[in-house]
Design a protein around this motif. Structure first.
Motif: not given
Length: 92
Positions: A20, A22-25, A47, A50, A69-72, A74
């Motif tokens: 990923q 970016g971040s978010g869904t 993910n 996480k 959701s995902f973070d940078v 991930d």
């Protein structure tokens, strides 16, 4: 065949993987061709970073959206069924 060993095929090999940015869904990757790889709404997504799992809620060629959701940075994996490690075949 007498004495045969039953084999079970499971959906544990991802259809699509990535990291990923970016971040978010939403996962956005220009040129990833999510639809062309077979990704579709309802498929399982994990993910890995996480340890969470969910489903795709929308798919275009360059973007998928999920209900997790995902973070940078991930790591994500998308599977060919709606459940990771689902039985997809059996034979003797």
């Amino acid at each position: 065949m007498s004495g045969g060993v039953a084999r079970v095929l499971r959906d544990s090999d991802p259809l699509v993987t990535g990291i990923q940015t970016g971040s978010g869904t939403s996962i956005v990757e220009r040129g990833k061709d999510f639809k062309s790889t077979g990704a579709s709404v309802g498929l399982a997504v994990r993910n890995i970073t996480k340890g969470t799992a969910g489903h795709l809620t929308s798919v275009t060629e360059d973007q998928v959206t999920a209900d997790i959701s995902f973070d940078v940075n991930d790591i994500y994996e998308i599977y060919c069924t709606d459940t990771y490690n689902a039985v997809i075949g059996r034979w003797l």
